[in-house]
Design an enzyme around this catalytic site. Sequence first.
Site, mmCIF file in Angstrom:
data_model
loop_
_atom_site.group_PDB
_atom_site.id
_atom_site.type_symbol
_atom_site.label_atom_id
_atom_site.label_comp_id
_atom_site.label_asym_id
_atom_site.label_seq_id
_atom_site.Cartn_x
_atom_site.Cartn_y
_atom_site.Cartn_z
ATOM 1 N N TYR B 289 -33.039 87.759 26.696
ATOM 2 C CA TYR B 289 -34.256 88.575 26.567
ATOM 3 C C TYR B 289 -34.043 89.671 25.528
ATOM 4 O O TYR B 289 -34.893 89.933 24.691
ATOM 5 C CB TYR B 289 -34.601 89.227 27.908
ATOM 6 C CG TYR B 289 -35.186 88.262 28.925
ATOM 7 C CD1 TYR B 289 -36.431 87.665 28.709
ATOM 8 C CD2 TYR B 289 -34.503 87.964 30.095
ATOM 9 C CE1 TYR B 289 -36.973 86.791 29.654
ATOM 10 C CE2 TYR B 289 -35.038 87.099 31.041
ATOM 11 C CZ TYR B 289 -36.274 86.519 30.818
ATOM 12 O OH TYR B 289 -36.803 85.673 31.728
ATOM 13 N N PHE B 292 -34.416 88.466 22.029
ATOM 14 C CA PHE B 292 -35.797 88.168 21.673
ATOM 15 C C PHE B 292 -36.631 89.441 21.572
ATOM 16 O O PHE B 292 -37.445 89.595 20.681
ATOM 17 C CB PHE B 292 -36.413 87.211 22.699
ATOM 18 C CG PHE B 292 -36.029 85.793 22.433
ATOM 19 C CD1 PHE B 292 -36.891 84.957 21.727
ATOM 20 C CD2 PHE B 292 -34.805 85.296 22.856
ATOM 21 C CE1 PHE B 292 -36.532 83.651 21.466
ATOM 22 C CE2 PHE B 292 -34.450 83.997 22.590
ATOM 23 C CZ PHE B 292 -35.308 83.163 21.898
ATOM 24 N N LYS B 298 -39.552 95.031 16.974
ATOM 25 C CA LYS B 298 -39.418 95.510 15.592
ATOM 26 C C LYS B 298 -40.244 94.705 14.616
ATOM 27 O O LYS B 298 -40.689 95.194 13.609
ATOM 28 C CB LYS B 298 -37.959 95.399 15.151
ATOM 29 C CG LYS B 298 -37.111 96.585 15.514
ATOM 30 C CD LYS B 298 -35.824 96.479 14.734
ATOM 31 C CE LYS B 298 -34.708 97.237 15.420
ATOM 32 N NZ LYS B 298 -33.419 96.645 15.137
ATOM 33 N N GLU B 404 -45.945 82.524 25.479
ATOM 34 C CA GLU B 404 -45.003 82.374 24.378
ATOM 35 C C GLU B 404 -43.877 81.496 24.906
ATOM 36 O O GLU B 404 -42.916 81.972 25.479
ATOM 37 C CB GLU B 404 -44.483 83.730 23.914
ATOM 38 C CG GLU B 404 -43.803 83.680 22.574
ATOM 39 C CD GLU B 404 -42.397 83.118 22.663
ATOM 40 O OE1 GLU B 404 -42.280 81.875 22.809
ATOM 41 O OE2 GLU B 404 -41.448 83.903 22.601
ATOM 42 N N GLU B 413 -39.269 73.311 24.571
ATOM 43 C CA GLU B 413 -38.995 74.058 25.800
ATOM 44 C C GLU B 413 -40.097 73.805 26.831
ATOM 45 O O GLU B 413 -40.298 74.573 27.754
ATOM 46 C CB GLU B 413 -38.779 75.541 25.498
ATOM 47 C CG GLU B 413 -37.489 75.738 24.681
ATOM 48 C CD GLU B 413 -37.215 77.190 24.299
ATOM 49 O OE1 GLU B 413 -37.970 78.076 24.731
ATOM 50 O OE2 GLU B 413 -36.242 77.422 23.550
#
Lengths: 606, 606
Positions: B289, B292, B298, B404, B413
């Site tokens: 996490y 990611f 940022k 997401e 995934e």
Amino acid sequence: MPLGERGGWERSESRYCGVETDFSDDVPSLLSFNISTGGFDYVLAPLMNPSYRPSLVEGKGSETQVLPVSGSDLVLAPSQWSSHVVGKVSSWIDLDSEDEVLRMDSETTLKQEIAWATHLSLQACLLPTPKGTSCANYARCVNQILQGLTTLQVLWLRVPLVKSDDATSEGLTDSWELWNSFRLLCEHDSKLSVALDVMSTLPSETSLGRWMGESVVVSGKPVHNLPKASDSNSEGTQRHPLRSYLDYVAYLFQKMEPLPEQERIELGYRDFLQAPLQPLMDNLEAQTYETFERDSTKYIQVCCYQRAVAKALVDRVPDEKASELTTVLMVVGAGRGPLVRASLQAAEETNRKLKVYAVEKNPNAVVTLHNLVKLEGWEGIVTIISCDMRFWNASEKADILVSELLGSFGDNELSPECLDGAQRFLKPDGISIPSSYVYTSFIQPVTATKLYNDVKAHKDLAHFETPYVVKLHSVARLAPSQSVFTFTHPNFSTKANNQRYKKLQFNLPSDAGSSLVHGFAGYFDSVLYKDVHLGIEPTTATPNMFSWFPIFFPLRKPVEVHPGSPLEVHFWRCCGSSKVWYEWSVSSPTPTPMHNTNGRSYWVGL
Amino acid sequence: MPLGERGGWERSESRYCGVETDFSDDVPSLLSFNISTGGFDYVLAPLMNPSYRPSLVEGKGSETQVLPVSGSDLVLAPSQWSSHVVGKVSSWIDLDSEDEVLRMDSETTLKQEIAWATHLSLQACLLPTPKGTSCANYARCVNQILQGLTTLQVLWLRVPLVKSDDATSEGLTDSWELWNSFRLLCEHDSKLSVALDVMSTLPSETSLGRWMGESVVVSGKPVHNLPKASDSNSEGTQRHPLRSYLDYVAYLFQKMEPLPEQERIELGYRDFLQAPLQPLMDNLEAQTYETFERDSTKYIQVCCYQRAVAKALVDRVPDEKASELTTVLMVVGAGRGPLVRASLQAAEETNRKLKVYAVEKNPNAVVTLHNLVKLEGWEGIVTIISCDMRFWNASEKADILVSELLGSFGDNELSPECLDGAQRFLKPDGISIPSSYVYTSFIQPVTATKLYNDVKAHKDLAHFETPYVVKLHSVARLAPSQSVFTFTHPNFSTKANNQRYKKLQFNLPSDAGSSLVHGFAGYFDSVLYKDVHLGIEPTTATPNMFSWFPIFFPLRKPVEVHPGSPLEVHFWRCCGSSKVWYEWSVSSPTPTPMHNTNGRSYWVGL
């Protein structure tokens, strides 16, 4: 009843005849009509109602649906299902269709049918011919199925036997190439073989020849106007409409020449991989001598040696000196004595005086040699030397040096190294039998699906890097053989060595279409003396000689060869301080990795 | 001193400069002149007197002979030998000569020189360019040597950088093809790489591009009239004749743009194989996490989501109703909350009223979510649901569904399976973010020698049938990428399924010459909402986004592709009851076996 058993006497291999039927949900009657009445061995029967499409099945509750298969598993005994029924997968399936629904239906049906066939313990299922030129999705699905099959089950992919030249001109796929693509996509699985639909015209002989290396089931359609098969419920006495075909095939089969005795004995060796002997490092067992001698006393090989020795004796000693000169002859690697006997017979035949040294390193064989000499009363003529010929200190030099150290590939049992050692005790003008250009080895590229799959079954690199002695049978020979290594004896040059390198180029016939090279068949030829030769290279082989099977060098990955692109092959004979080995590779049309680098997988100990 | 260190600040990777010298039996002076004085990192020095030929050595007693090497091993410290000397194998050797004596001498010398280099612990040796077009015997001998080297030693095969079009017209071998044949014969060994001699003219850019996938050492000759290097005994203050070249190369290197911060951080991931995540079956760890989220707060990804949600909110609720209507938004797979935050910011930005459900199956992440909500004072707006989205019974339906769940290859995934479950609680006119054409995956064929060798090093089938997440660096992209699978959400059709099949054809540029395909690079692109997209497909990639590396699908055996023969590739997405997996294969120019049949090597658990 298998065709071979009809005549009541032994045939090479049993063949079976089946008959293709329409879908029926009364399988017992189908069997009764075609097998009990018709005389066929099995039926090729559709397993699923041809009108079935998974996407047309109403409702989501598939748990309440029963698949429209050809009757319950209980209608036949398990042994009847497995020995009398081959499943025919629905021919409408098209896994490479542009239509996604058809593609999905096809995949579902194919998997349902094979699952049903597996449930019934059927031994084989026939897959319909791929439609169109693309077959990747079909192959993917079949490969998924193959991974789940037991080794007792096989799938036959139906392919029409189309001429390769027709195929090219009309933009069709050559049928061998279609088959080859399909099986390569299916990881070259041994459970997948091919059912060839023979059409009214045949491809050229070279094109047809490619199928010799495959495991093939042959199928054909009636070419006559036949009476329609009546209901399978009709009385059992009715003649089967295809009965004449069955009788004719049986007639053809029985008219075949019976196999010669030796061929029948060797039946069990066909396409069976054997590791080559290591007679130098290991001592041969009695069983092995037995096989060789049984052959040598009866057949040609020992006669060839006798002829060669006789010619050498006459050349060595003119008639006028026959009673005064004694020729010193050494048999190196005498084993249990067949060449000693042949030499003595040659001397008798030519009236020459002989003194024989029998050199043998195997102490077990020496026991037999001693008994032989005593039994035959050769004590005054034959001296037995229990010693490795490479290390023996001979008390005198030989006029004639006789040896039989040939392997299937000539030098693969280390004859050059042995004779290098033995030539020390040959007179400078002495004769070596075999003589000059002794050992020439030959190779030719082959398609050999069964051999390749047998090697692959070991699942390791070492077996792909080992040459095998094998009685080649289901093999397609793709080009004439070419010579590889040559050794000349005696060779007194100080620069001489037994390392060899040969680059070979094979041009496959242009009318054959593409081929798959699984490896190389290897042979030898040997000049015993002057015009007396001995060998197994197919075009010049000594007739009726059975001591040697060819050798087979596999490739780690089979190489596809297309017409017009030559196959370039490299063979090396490498020598280390304690071993000798071969390395080999293909550099064109695509480079393969080196095989057996540093003799890591296969070598012959010195 | 490595070039990168000259500037005193960090560079992407260190580069070293060596200088090629003549044979000298005074190696200490050679080092002193070229390294201490000249400033080079290493010398490329012949190890054996070039006049030496094994066949010219007199007498048989090789035990009394001393090889004419460049001085005793004692003249340098072991660390000096290994870090400052690269061995240059005698350039006269020709292992594929027709002249057998030259061939034998070459083999003996090559093996003696490498054995000497190994004795000295040299890290690398340069092999001379193969003479002529045939190189099989040279490759066989090098392969024998490679099998005996430690993993710390490498061999560089010297190859001139010849234009592929020049090569074709003059019947010369294209230098990349020569290299490729040689390394394929050498079993694609990772200890063999290539030293490219750059000539006065360069091949076309596409032809040059093929070298991007190889591990290359670059070499070149002086193009100026240089003062002759004086004796290595001359005083140390003398300037090295090649010093200007070294300075200029260092200048060029230092003038290169420094890498952006993110690229420097990722340096260690270049061409490093990672197994893809299994976020559905496993619970992600805090570390994951962290990575990611650091990125998402940022960089661009979270901004994209914020923009997409803002647009959706405005479309959903007109300005005049902004104060009265509350939009229900669900974040499925909320993790530790970045998309919850982005959604709330979008609401603030557009002055829309929002009610948020944050659905997360990982109980560990839910702990963090609870703390976040408390900390930010979101209690009245955000409801946390600790549940797998596929099984949650929502009390109301959503206007906007935000997720997401993208993997490097889009659906790898299992986003389609998750969203199939989640769309139950989306209003029929609701908006899914990502929206229509959500996940499109892309592939392109690549040459990737390092990746292939890293996969091969595992020596099993499973690693060749696993797709890896990897920051591609030393990779040659052989053709533009093409789309593979597309998923659309929401999808309320009852016939919908998530199996896919795609056949792709890649035409490689005709001016590049042949190429070797080691596998396929995979990417995704996703339409979040209307014109807001997010993706890593190189030509349309979202800038400055680092959350996803591409995926790499290896091939069990690299496929050679020649100009004019298209590369035909098949990809399948297969779904079982408890897992999802890919299968892939190449059908042209040569069929490869299926990869990952039945998901035997790689699968994603449901």
